[in-house]
Design a protein around this motif. Sequence first.
Motif, mmCIF file in Angstrom:
data_model
loop_
_atom_site.group_PDB
_atom_site.id
_atom_site.type_symbol
_atom_site.label_atom_id
_atom_site.label_comp_id
_atom_site.label_asym_id
_atom_site.label_seq_id
_atom_site.Cartn_x
_atom_site.Cartn_y
_atom_site.Cartn_z
ATOM 1 N N THR A 72 0.845 -1.204 0.000
ATOM 2 C CA THR A 72 0.000 0.000 0.000
ATOM 3 C C THR A 72 0.875 1.246 0.000
ATOM 4 O O THR A 72 0.656 2.198 -0.760
ATOM 5 N N LEU A 73 1.900 1.199 0.862
ATOM 6 C CA LEU A 73 2.781 2.346 1.018
ATOM 7 C C LEU A 73 3.526 2.631 -0.285
ATOM 8 O O LEU A 73 3.552 3.765 -0.768
ATOM 9 N N LEU A 74 4.099 1.583 -0.867
ATOM 10 C CA LEU A 74 4.910 1.764 -2.072
ATOM 11 C C LEU A 74 4.027 2.168 -3.250
ATOM 12 O O LEU A 74 4.394 3.022 -4.051
ATOM 13 N N HIS A 75 2.848 1.565 -3.302
ATOM 14 C CA HIS A 75 1.926 1.891 -4.380
ATOM 15 C C HIS A 75 1.504 3.355 -4.250
ATOM 16 O O HIS A 75 1.542 4.123 -5.217
ATOM 17 N N GLY A 76 1.160 3.730 -3.025
ATOM 18 C CA GLY A 76 0.748 5.106 -2.757
ATOM 19 C C GLY A 76 1.868 6.090 -3.065
ATOM 20 O O GLY A 76 1.623 7.251 -3.394
ATOM 21 N N ALA A 77 3.116 5.618 -2.953
ATOM 22 C CA ALA A 77 4.250 6.514 -3.191
ATOM 23 C C ALA A 77 4.611 6.566 -4.668
ATOM 24 O O ALA A 77 5.645 7.092 -5.044
ATOM 25 N N GLY A 78 3.788 5.944 -5.498
ATOM 26 C CA GLY A 78 3.966 6.122 -6.933
ATOM 27 C C GLY A 78 4.521 4.909 -7.658
ATOM 28 O O GLY A 78 4.660 4.921 -8.878
ATOM 29 N N VAL B 156 -0.364 0.612 16.940
ATOM 30 C CA VAL B 156 0.465 1.163 15.856
ATOM 31 C C VAL B 156 -0.151 0.878 14.489
ATOM 32 O O VAL B 156 -0.309 1.777 13.668
ATOM 33 N N THR B 157 -0.530 -0.385 14.248
ATOM 34 C CA THR B 157 -1.055 -0.680 12.905
ATOM 35 C C THR B 157 -2.430 -0.033 12.715
ATOM 36 O O THR B 157 -2.782 0.359 11.608
ATOM 37 N N GLY B 158 -3.164 0.122 13.820
ATOM 38 C CA GLY B 158 -4.482 0.753 13.723
ATOM 39 C C GLY B 158 -4.404 2.236 13.423
ATOM 40 O O GLY B 158 -5.329 2.811 12.848
ATOM 41 N N SER B 159 -3.296 2.889 13.803
ATOM 42 C CA SER B 159 -3.246 4.340 13.598
ATOM 43 C C SER B 159 -2.344 4.728 12.426
ATOM 44 O O SER B 159 -2.265 5.905 12.071
ATOM 45 N N PHE B 160 -1.682 3.743 11.826
ATOM 46 C CA PHE B 160 -0.675 4.059 10.806
ATOM 47 C C PHE B 160 -1.228 4.849 9.619
ATOM 48 O O PHE B 160 -0.662 5.871 9.227
ATOM 49 N N LEU B 161 -2.349 4.388 9.064
ATOM 50 C CA LEU B 161 -2.845 5.056 7.861
ATOM 51 C C LEU B 161 -3.308 6.480 8.173
ATOM 52 O O LEU B 161 -3.098 7.404 7.393
ATOM 53 N N LEU C 193 4.586 -5.190 -5.340
ATOM 54 C CA LEU C 193 4.489 -6.572 -4.865
ATOM 55 C C LEU C 193 5.855 -7.241 -4.826
ATOM 56 O O LEU C 193 6.186 -7.967 -3.891
ATOM 57 N N LEU C 194 6.653 -6.956 -5.848
ATOM 58 C CA LEU C 194 7.991 -7.538 -5.912
ATOM 59 C C LEU C 194 8.836 -7.037 -4.741
ATOM 60 O O LEU C 194 9.518 -7.817 -4.059
ATOM 61 N N ALA C 195 8.773 -5.729 -4.489
ATOM 62 C CA ALA C 195 9.540 -5.162 -3.371
ATOM 63 C C ALA C 195 9.072 -5.798 -2.066
ATOM 64 O O ALA C 195 9.871 -6.067 -1.160
ATOM 65 N N ASN C 196 7.777 -6.099 -1.981
ATOM 66 C CA ASN C 196 7.237 -6.705 -0.772
ATOM 67 C C ASN C 196 7.786 -8.121 -0.567
ATOM 68 O O ASN C 196 8.189 -8.484 0.541
#
Length: 460
Positions: free
Chosen positions: A283-289, A409-414, A296-299
């Motif tokens: 999500t993060l990488l996709h959102g970052a462009g 942490v995971t609940g507030s990250f986004l 997915l590969l980076a993941n």
Amino acid sequence: MPKFPTPSRKLPPELTAHTIRRHVFWAAAITAVGGLLFGYDTGVVSGALLFLHVDFGKMSSFDKELVTSLLLVGAMVGAFFAGKVADRIGRRPTVLITAVLFIVGVLGAALSPSFSFLVVMRFVIGIAVGSASMVVPLYIGEAAPPQIRGALVSFNQLAITSGILTAYLVDYGLASSENWRLMFGLATIPAAALFVGMLFQHESPHWLIAQGREDEARVVLHRVRASTDIEAEISEVRALRHGKSRARELFDPSVRAMLTVGVLLAVFQQVTGINTIIYYAPTLLHGAGLGNSASLLANVANGAVNVGMTIVAIRLIDRVGRRPLLLGGTTGMAVALIVLALAFVIGGNHLTGATAIVAIGALLVYTGSFAIGLGPVFWLLISEIYPVGIRGQAMSVATIANWGANFVVTGSFLTLLGAIHGSGTFFLFGFLTLVALVYFQRRVPETKNRSLQAIEHDLP
Ligand code: BGC
């Protein structure tokens, strides 16, 4: 209470060093399947979420959060009960009950007739995950000889990271068929393996001694120790059994000091951000462009680094010790987080070219540094620093703190990302990592190569 077979009291003949190692290795490997399930069940949901609508119609963000985070709430509940149960009826029955819960949970999730049923099953899986997360290192730590205890307990972390990577690959492989049921259901295989494998394992020798069942402990120890070491170990553990009430012992000043160390290690393991990457990297990488397939590969690369560096940690942890890995790894995490934050400062919210490469590199260094230090060392240390009579309950406290911090942490990250962007979020994690480093340097003890009895004896 369920009855499980206890080992025969007859002493086996003297075993060779090779056979002893094999027994210890298998005990650790079988129990670590619990770690595999922990990793798989926390990792699999990100892919499965994409396809729930096929059976249950449109999923709101709230629905998705519910399916993801109820596992974490269940894990807190599981960790709460597992410590008490493990101290009361033994480590082995606790692992068996956990395996049954896994089987019920994952089968139930795979066959869910409705969305609310699925949500309940995710909670059940969570209870099993929370229980496994503490009882596995507990059991392995007590069965292992001191010289290789670090490596064996860290099999658990290797299993967790392998479970996460397997989940990514399964999600990826099943994506085209949209088969979310199989994504969840495949975990039935390791869950059944854990149950059957554990039927052939023995109760933890230290727990047996703490219960005054020394004859049985002697039989078990003959399988996992050289015979020259056994009587000394039994009398050392016996000497540590004191008559105080167990619950009260948790609040003894000596235990309280180590309880604080365990809880803070737990909280720092989470507030330094690992699961924001484990759960949200695509999500993060996709959102970052980045494109879909590049994300997915980076993941997958990130998951592979996590496994690979855990293997490095296993090779080093009994040689160089816990503290150097913890301090070195945490330093690496801090540097990587600051670089990641800078990539977002320079590249803005859309990383391209050089900033994208730097960000992916920083992510990999971050995960690798976690995998060599704070990942395995937290679970190992909490299996080492508590008195035998209340070890399960004390580990429970640290484990609940870990799942609780994970939830927050995971609940507030986004939300955090939305409010202070990638740069602010990762600077914040970087700062918390530096605070953790100072604390570890000051307070975390070295436990390498020492028996659990010697560690307990030297409690402050
Ligand atoms: C942590 C988990 C994390 C995993 C990642 C474990 O030590 O407790 O929260 O997902 O490492 O490898």
